[in-house]
Design an enzyme around this catalytic site. Structure first.
Site, PDB file in Angstrom:
ATOM      1  N   ASP A 333       0.864  -1.180   0.000  1.00  0.00           N
ATOM      2  CA  ASP A 333       0.000   0.000   0.000  1.00  0.00           C
ATOM      3  C   ASP A 333       0.899   1.227   0.000  1.00  0.00           C
ATOM      4  O   ASP A 333       2.017   1.158  -0.514  1.00  0.00           O
ATOM      5  CB  ASP A 333      -0.965  -0.034   1.191  1.00  0.00           C
ATOM      6  CG  ASP A 333      -2.288   0.669   0.893  1.00  0.00           C
ATOM      7  OD1 ASP A 333      -2.248   1.804   0.381  1.00  0.00           O
ATOM      8  OD2 ASP A 333      -3.363   0.107   1.181  1.00  0.00           O
ATOM      9  N   HIS A 356       2.285   1.913  -3.184  1.00  0.00           N
ATOM     10  CA  HIS A 356       1.352   2.833  -3.832  1.00  0.00           C
ATOM     11  C   HIS A 356       1.822   4.280  -3.748  1.00  0.00           C
ATOM     12  O   HIS A 356       1.019   5.195  -3.872  1.00  0.00           O
ATOM     13  CB  HIS A 356      -0.043   2.687  -3.220  1.00  0.00           C
ATOM     14  CG  HIS A 356      -0.672   1.349  -3.482  1.00  0.00           C
ATOM     15  ND1 HIS A 356      -1.971   1.053  -3.127  1.00  0.00           N
ATOM     16  CD2 HIS A 356      -0.193   0.216  -4.061  1.00  0.00           C
ATOM     17  CE1 HIS A 356      -2.256  -0.199  -3.466  1.00  0.00           C
ATOM     18  NE2 HIS A 356      -1.181  -0.717  -4.040  1.00  0.00           N
TER      19      HIS A 356
END
Length: 525
Positions: A333, A356
């Site tokens: 993430d 991310h």
């Protein structure tokens, strides 16, 4: 006497008188000047003869000095001193016993092995860690030692204040592993290792915190949040995956509670430092700071697979004066997630990927107010990440994000290098709402490298456009992989281009919106 003449008798008496007179003078002389000629002399002998029972006190022992005779004495010439008697032979001294050890000063080092930890990777060492912490908590500038070359199995635990002394060091050189059976977790716990309400807490060393999260990742419920930016990534075959692929199923699947813990969390603490350690394979977020002030993270590594769901690297919330630098962050993430209540955050010289990217948000979920200000992210290398630098907010939120600088970001094979998304939604469906978090004073400069989907995506609120967005020295080149490529996109985004950009970002609206709304209480933080 008839045979002896009177003359002869008289002569003999005269001779005897002279001899007697000479003896008297010698005796008196001895009692005078030469009384103390030798400690082994006549006085000492006399003292011995008298014995202790006679109450004799010599001059040396504090007795009164003998009085001089009442008449003048003419001492005889001193004789040559007698040689000193050799002292009596000393008895051979017995070897002196070793000095008794000094009372041990109170130690400030607390090794978990001394409190019963086994470090074999099988025995539950949670209680030993609790005992070591309880002892260290009472001593200022103490150190809890987790030694190298040991594997410690530790369940959920809280190293908590607020009554602990200041400036405790948690020296982590061994490896701490999380339980992989469900029993220690009960119905679900939000954090595994937690430090709360401390002043001056440091975690340092060359050790590892291993969350062993693979069993948790596979059990992620379908309702779990996922990154909404996936909707922008369209494979060349025009099919869209509704959910990201999960890691390979293993023997732990189906056993763990649905609530996943953060590996290492700090709450309500001042002057927190994390350095040198590695955190890997957390069930969810790896490292979290909540309601902290004065945070430093440097030379730290975070590692989990790129497809591990919701495994943020570093998560900041309601924290101020934060410095993150010199670290390698790889996760499934956001490498760094900056949430509401954060200000004065400086992130530099960080490697990010997979992951991310570095994100502010998501903010304003469930109509909440979010406030973020004075954020600097610079000198970053990103490789194979979904996003580069991003701001994401929900519709219906309030508050503001202002004073943000993204500078000198090198991207390599990043899908979406520059993103503002004010329509973020990590659920199946979200309602359209007019309220929004206000964005202003956002600068992107020296963002360079390659992208695989879209170089710039700036989607701002219809009712509250983004203002003061500045783009400078943007050089992003496409790299055809397996996705459709798109041109830069802007919506309700106002600001300026201070240099030409590659590709040209013609969609940015120069200046301010004509219906620029005056700041209201809805936006004030």
């Amino acid at each position: 006497m008839s045979g002896i003449s009177f003359r002869s008798l008289t002569f003999m008496l005269f001779i005897a008188f002279l001899v007697w007179s000479s003896s008297i003078e010698t005796c008196i002389a001895r009692r005078g000047k030469h009384w103390r000629q030798s400690k082994y002399g006549a006085a000492a002998s006399l003292s011995k003869k008298k014995g202790k029972g006679h109450g004799h006190h010599s001059y040396h022992n504090g007795g009164s000095k003998p009085k001089a005779p009442p008449h003048k004495i003419t001492p005889s010439p001193p004789s040559s001193p007698k040689p000193k008697a050799p002292p009596p032979p000393k008895e051979k001294a017995a070897p002196s016993p070793p000095p008794s050890p000094k009372p041990k000063e109170e130690s400030n080092i607390f090794d978990v092995l001394d409190f019963g930890a086994k470090g074999d990777g099988k025995t539950d060492d949670t209680k030993a860690f609790q005992a070591a912490w309880a002892a260290a908590c009472k001593v200022e500038v103490s150190t809890v030692v987790v030694p190298a070359e040991f594997l410690f199995l530790v369940g959920p635990i809280s190293f908590s204040g607020p009554y602990c002394q200041a400036n405790i060091v948690f020296q982590l050189d061994g490896t701490i592993i999380a339980p992989t059976d469900s029993q220690p977790w009960g119905k679900g716990i939000l954090q595994w290792l937690e430090f709360t309400k401390l002043k001056g807490i440091t975690i340092q060393g060359k050790g590892i915190i291993d969350g062993r999260g693979t069993g948790w990742w596979q059990d992620a419920p379908y309702e779990d949040p996922y990154d909404d930016e996936r909707k922008l990534i369209i494979p060349l075959n025009s099919t869209v995956q509704e959910r990201p692929p999960m890691p390979v199923r293993n023997e732990l699947s189906g056993k763990m509670p649905s609530i996943k813990p953060t590996a290492l969390r700090f709450y309500g603490s001042f002057n927190v430092t994390v350095t040198g350690i590695k955190i890997q394979n957390s069930p969810q977020c790896h490292l979290k700071f909540d309601n902290c002030m004065g945070v430093v993270v440097h030379d730290t590594a975070i590692s989990s697979p790129g497809d591990s769901p919701n495994t943020d690297g570093i998560h900041l919330q309601n924290s101020k004066d934060v410095l993150i630098h010199g670290s390698n962050l790889a996760c499934g993430d956001d490498c760094v997630s900056i949430q509401t209540g954060c200000s004065n955050v400086y992130i530099h010289n960080v490697n990010c990927g997979p992951g991310h990217g570095i994100s502010i948000g998501s903010l304003g979920k469930d109509n909440t107010k979010a406030c973020v200000s004075n954020i600097t992210v610079r000198d970053i290398i990103m490789r194979n990440t979904m996003n580069g630098v991003r701001i994401k907010t929900w519709q219906g939120g309030s508050g503001s994000v202002q004073g943000v600088l993204f500078s000198n970001i090198q991207v390599s094979e990043v899908q979406l290098p520059i993103v503002i998304d004010q329509f973020y939604c990590d659920k199946r469906a979200c309602n359209n709402e007019t309220a929004a978090v206000a964005l202003s004073g956002i600068t992107y400069e020296k963002i360079r490298g390659t992208y695989t989907v879209k170089p710039v995506h700036l989607a701002c609120s219809d009712s509250l456009p983004c203002i003061g967005v500045t783009l400078s020295a943007i050089e992003l080149k496409p790299l055809q992989e397996s996705y459709h490529l798109y041109d830069p996109f802007c919506w309700q985004t106002f600001g300026e281009l201070t240099t030409p950009t590659v590709p040209p970002i013609r969609c940015l609206q120069i200046g301010k919106p004509s219906n620029n709304r005056v700041e209201s209480d809805h936006d004030v933080c």
